[in-house]
Design an enzyme around this catalytic site. Structure first.
Site, PDB file in Angstrom:
ATOM      1  N   LYS A 174     -14.224   7.056   1.873  1.00 45.35           N
ATOM      2  CA  LYS A 174     -12.811   6.844   1.528  1.00 45.35           C
ATOM      3  C   LYS A 174     -12.332   8.097   0.804  1.00 45.35           C
ATOM      4  O   LYS A 174     -13.142   8.822   0.215  1.00 45.35           O
ATOM      5  CB  LYS A 174     -12.666   5.632   0.602  1.00 45.35           C
ATOM      6  CG  LYS A 174     -11.280   5.058   0.538  1.00 45.35           C
ATOM      7  CD  LYS A 174     -10.995   4.094   1.688  1.00 45.35           C
ATOM      8  CE  LYS A 174      -9.547   3.683   1.746  1.00 45.35           C
ATOM      9  NZ  LYS A 174      -9.307   2.621   2.733  1.00 45.35           N
ATOM     10  N   ASP A 176      -4.359   4.916   5.129  1.00 43.77           N
ATOM     11  CA  ASP A 176      -4.414   3.793   4.183  1.00 43.77           C
ATOM     12  C   ASP A 176      -3.037   3.791   3.510  1.00 43.77           C
ATOM     13  O   ASP A 176      -2.072   4.342   4.073  1.00 43.77           O
ATOM     14  CB  ASP A 176      -5.568   3.966   3.171  1.00 43.77           C
ATOM     15  CG  ASP A 176      -5.816   2.702   2.336  1.00 43.77           C
ATOM     16  OD1 ASP A 176      -6.367   1.734   2.871  1.00 43.77           O
ATOM     17  OD2 ASP A 176      -5.451   2.674   1.136  1.00 43.77           O
TER      18      ASP A 176
HETATM   19  P1  NDP Z   1       1.313   1.014   3.403  1.00 49.07           P
HETATM   20  O1  NDP Z   1       1.437   2.209   2.568  1.00 49.07           O
HETATM   21  O2  NDP Z   1       1.801   1.051   4.804  1.00 49.07           O
HETATM   22  O3  NDP Z   1       2.016  -0.230   2.679  1.00 49.07           O
HETATM   23  C1  NDP Z   1       1.636  -0.645   1.416  1.00 49.07           C
HETATM   24  C2  NDP Z   1       2.529  -1.786   0.976  1.00 49.07           C
HETATM   25  O4  NDP Z   1       1.996  -2.346  -0.210  1.00 49.07           O
HETATM   26  C3  NDP Z   1       3.930  -1.332   0.634  1.00 49.07           C
HETATM   27  O5  NDP Z   1       4.831  -2.372   0.885  1.00 49.07           O
HETATM   28  C4  NDP Z   1       3.813  -1.050  -0.862  1.00 49.07           C
HETATM   29  O6  NDP Z   1       5.041  -1.140  -1.577  1.00 49.07           O
HETATM   30  C5  NDP Z   1       2.888  -2.143  -1.306  1.00 49.07           C
HETATM   31  N1  NDP Z   1       2.144  -1.696  -2.490  1.00 49.07           N
HETATM   32  C6  NDP Z   1       1.360  -0.585  -2.612  1.00 49.07           C
HETATM   33  N2  NDP Z   1       0.883  -0.470  -3.851  1.00 49.07           N
HETATM   34  C7  NDP Z   1       1.370  -1.532  -4.530  1.00 49.07           C
HETATM   35  C8  NDP Z   1       1.221  -1.974  -5.860  1.00 49.07           C
HETATM   36  N3  NDP Z   1       0.474  -1.300  -6.741  1.00 49.07           N
HETATM   37  N4  NDP Z   1       1.845  -3.136  -6.204  1.00 49.07           N
HETATM   38  C9  NDP Z   1       2.596  -3.837  -5.302  1.00 49.07           C
HETATM   39  N5  NDP Z   1       2.772  -3.441  -4.035  1.00 49.07           N
HETATM   40  C10 NDP Z   1       2.171  -2.319  -3.664  1.00 49.07           C
HETATM   41  O7  NDP Z   1      -0.258   0.618   3.353  1.00 49.07           O
HETATM   42  P2  NDP Z   1      -1.095  -0.296   4.341  1.00 49.07           P
HETATM   43  O8  NDP Z   1      -0.242  -1.378   4.881  1.00 49.07           O
HETATM   44  O9  NDP Z   1      -1.827   0.587   5.277  1.00 49.07           O
HETATM   45  O10 NDP Z   1      -2.192  -0.898   3.354  1.00 49.07           O
HETATM   46  C11 NDP Z   1      -2.005  -2.122   2.644  1.00 49.07           C
HETATM   47  C12 NDP Z   1      -3.355  -2.659   2.190  1.00 49.07           C
HETATM   48  O11 NDP Z   1      -4.195  -2.879   3.335  1.00 49.07           O
HETATM   49  C13 NDP Z   1      -4.170  -1.737   1.272  1.00 49.07           C
HETATM   50  O12 NDP Z   1      -4.913  -2.527   0.373  1.00 49.07           O
HETATM   51  C14 NDP Z   1      -5.117  -1.052   2.238  1.00 49.07           C
HETATM   52  O13 NDP Z   1      -6.280  -0.572   1.591  1.00 49.07           O
HETATM   53  C15 NDP Z   1      -5.430  -2.208   3.170  1.00 49.07           C
HETATM   54  N6  NDP Z   1      -5.962  -1.818   4.470  1.00 49.07           N
HETATM   55  C16 NDP Z   1      -5.265  -1.004   5.302  1.00 49.07           C
HETATM   56  C17 NDP Z   1      -5.775  -0.674   6.543  1.00 49.07           C
HETATM   57  C18 NDP Z   1      -5.000   0.122   7.518  1.00 49.07           C
HETATM   58  O14 NDP Z   1      -5.438   0.195   8.677  1.00 49.07           O
HETATM   59  N7  NDP Z   1      -3.861   0.700   7.172  1.00 49.07           N
HETATM   60  C19 NDP Z   1      -7.110  -1.129   6.952  1.00 49.07           C
HETATM   61  C20 NDP Z   1      -7.733  -2.052   6.039  1.00 49.07           C
HETATM   62  C21 NDP Z   1      -7.172  -2.355   4.838  1.00 49.07           C
HETATM   63  P3  NDP Z   1       5.773   0.204  -2.080  1.00 49.07           P
HETATM   64  O15 NDP Z   1       6.394   0.780  -0.842  1.00 49.07           O
HETATM   65  O16 NDP Z   1       6.756  -0.242  -3.103  1.00 49.07           O
HETATM   66  O17 NDP Z   1       4.684   1.086  -2.658  1.00 49.07           O
END
Ligand code: NDP
Length: 448
Positions: free
Chosen positions: A128, A168
């Site tokens: 990571k 991510d």
């Molecule tokens: P994105 O950046 O596309 O979206 C993240 C979302 O989560 C946004 O809506 C963001 O809001 C919100 N968010 C981020 N940080 C916080 C926080 N501290 N508190 C509240 N909301 C928050 O990321 P992904 O959709 O790719 O990832 C989301 C989750 O899924 C993560 O935990 C990631 O590790 C996990 N994941 C992702 C994979 C992938 O293929 N992308 C694979 C496996 C797991 P804002 O815009 O306000 O920051």
């Protein structure tokens, strides 16, 4: 020695060796609680100190990322890559760009990734990386300059047979494009060094959808064990990024109704459900305009609840898809009190240990992130395979492989997680299922 004491002693050493890395301690403890008793019954892993070795990254790379913003001011960020474990394949795991990124957060994510990648059945080790860079409010040109600077150091540590990063939080198609362009320029090689690439330049169909789709496929598999399905279920989803968007799409396609989405500032509640047309708007809002989820509430005249998370809304199925520790013990109790009986995690470690205890005590269908969100990295593995073949599968072919992988992960969880009364502890199932393959490979490869 009693299991509680074993865990206490084990964690005391982990905490002493990795001071201050609280998310990392949390991830290790969750795994150790189920693996230590298993190791007691399988002493070959104990003498080779497999669990201790898995917890020590093979390599940690820390570097400086200098770049110049649009005003001409010099900015400096921290860059990281944790190469955690390569027993079953090249390091594989995403890059996170978010101001909360630090060593402990990335080590927790890399640790989880080792077990998750093993569960996918594909040959991928765990890693990571990322940066404390905040893409929010930055211009495309600033993001590009940052990505180029990031890759100007990272390129010497990665490669299609060494370490293959992906996206991510904060790293989507735009960032992967800039990173890939810089890698290609520095190496003079067009190769599958990153996944999540655009479809015209080496990407796989279904990769953007994979994590969210897989999360819902996993929920469907869990429901099947009770003769039930996603059809007609009310779902709460957190986040509004990549995972949340495609989780909403698949849940809706399977006949469920998604009533919430959120971002770090609050959540929207749409009791009529986020249908195809509204989801298209969300995708434009978040991926093109890069706006806030509150704008959805203005556009569709629904409620926006600022500063809160969606777990107070009544639902059957909760699909956390934002970030770590976004459901605490009280919120878990609230979910259950409102009738929720399925939690399928798209985010990594979204439930605190207290929340997990609430789910396990109530014996609900709880799919931990390691298993439920493994679809993303699984299709990244399929992207690597297609890059090696220099050939691409159709959308239907990749989706069918994804579905099969999620079913296999589910079956593996049942193998190691089924209790005598028939209830499945997916936490234990996923941890042991992921551990055995990596541990056996480490045993075979000697003390390295
Ligand atoms: P994105 O950046 O596309 O979206 C993240 C979302 O989560 C946004 O809506 C963001 O809001 C919100 N968010 C981020 N940080 C916080 C926080 N501290 N508190 C509240 N909301 C928050 O990321 P992904 O959709 O790719 O990832 C989301 C989750 O899924 C993560 O935990 C990631 O590790 C996990 N994941 C992702 C994979 C992938 O293929 N992308 C694979 C496996 C797991 P804002 O815009 O306000 O920051």
């Amino acid at each position: 020695m009693a299991n509680d004491q074993l865990l206490k002693d084990f964690m005391a050493k982990v905490i002493a060796k990795n001071p201050g890395e609280v998310e990392y301690h949390q991830a290790v403890e969750e795994v150790a609680a189920t693996i230590l008793p298993f190791i007691e019954e399988n002493p070959k892993y104990k003498t080779a100190k497999i669990l201790e070795r898995i917890g020590e990254p093979e390599r940690v790379i820390l570097f400086r990322i200098p770049w110049v913003d649009d005003k001409g001011e010099v900015q400096i960020n921290k860059g990281y890559r944790i190469e955690m474990n390569s027993a079953i394949g090249p390091y594989k795991g995403g890059l996170r760009f978010h101001p909360t990124v630090n060593l402990g957060v990335l080590k927790f994510l890399a640790y989880e990734q080792v077990f998750k990648n093993s569960l996918t059945t594909l040959p991928m080790g765990g890693g990571k990386g990322g940066s404390d860079f905040d893409p929010k409010g930055k211009s495309d040109a600033e993001v590009m300059r940052f990505c180029q600077s990031f890759m100007s150091e990272l390129f010497r540590h990665i490669g299609p047979n060494t370490d293959v990063p992906a996206g991510d939080i904060g790293v989507g198609g735009r960032e992967i494009g800039f990173l890939f362009g810089q890698y290609k320029r520095l190496r003079n090689e067009f190769t599958g060094v990153l996944t999540g690439k655009g479809i015209e330049w080496g990407g796989s169909l279904i990769r953007p959808e994979a994590t969210g789709y897989g999360q819902v496929y996993f929920a469907e598999e869990m429901l099947k064990t009770r003769g039930d399905s996603m059809k007609g279920k009310i779902c709460t989803v957190s986040g509004s990024g990549n995972v949340a968007q495609y989780c909403t799409e698949k849940a809706t396609e399977l006949g469920a109704k998604v009533v919430t989405l959120s971002d770090s500032q609050g959540y929207i509640y749409d009791p009529a459900g986020i249908n195809k047309e509204k989801l298209e708007y969300v995708m434009w809002l978040k991926n093109v305009k890069r706006g806030r989820i509150s704008e959805y509430a203005e556009k569709y005249g629904v409620e926006y609840i600022a500063g809160k998370r969606p777990w107070e809304v009544k639902c059957d199925v909760a699909l956390p898809s934002a970030t770590q520790n976004e459901i605490n013990g009280d919120e878990a109790k609230m979910l259950l009190a409102n009738g929720c009986f399925v939690v399928s995690e798209g985010a990594n470690m979204p439930s605190t240990p207290e929340a997990i205890d609430v789910y396990l005590d109530a014996k609900i269908l709880y799919g931990p992130g390691k298993a439920a969100n493994a679809g993303g990295v699984a299709v990244s593995g399929l992207e690597m395979a297609q890059n090696s073949m220099r050939f691409g599968w159709t959308r239907e072919e990749v989706d069918a492989k994804l579905l099969q992988i999620m079913k296999d992960i589910h079956a593996n969880c049942i193998k190691y997680g089924k209790d005598e009364d028939g209830w499945v502890n997916y936490v234990r199932g996923a941890n042991i299922g992921g551990f055995v393959k990596v541990a056996d490979a480490m045993l075979a490869q000697g003390i390295v």
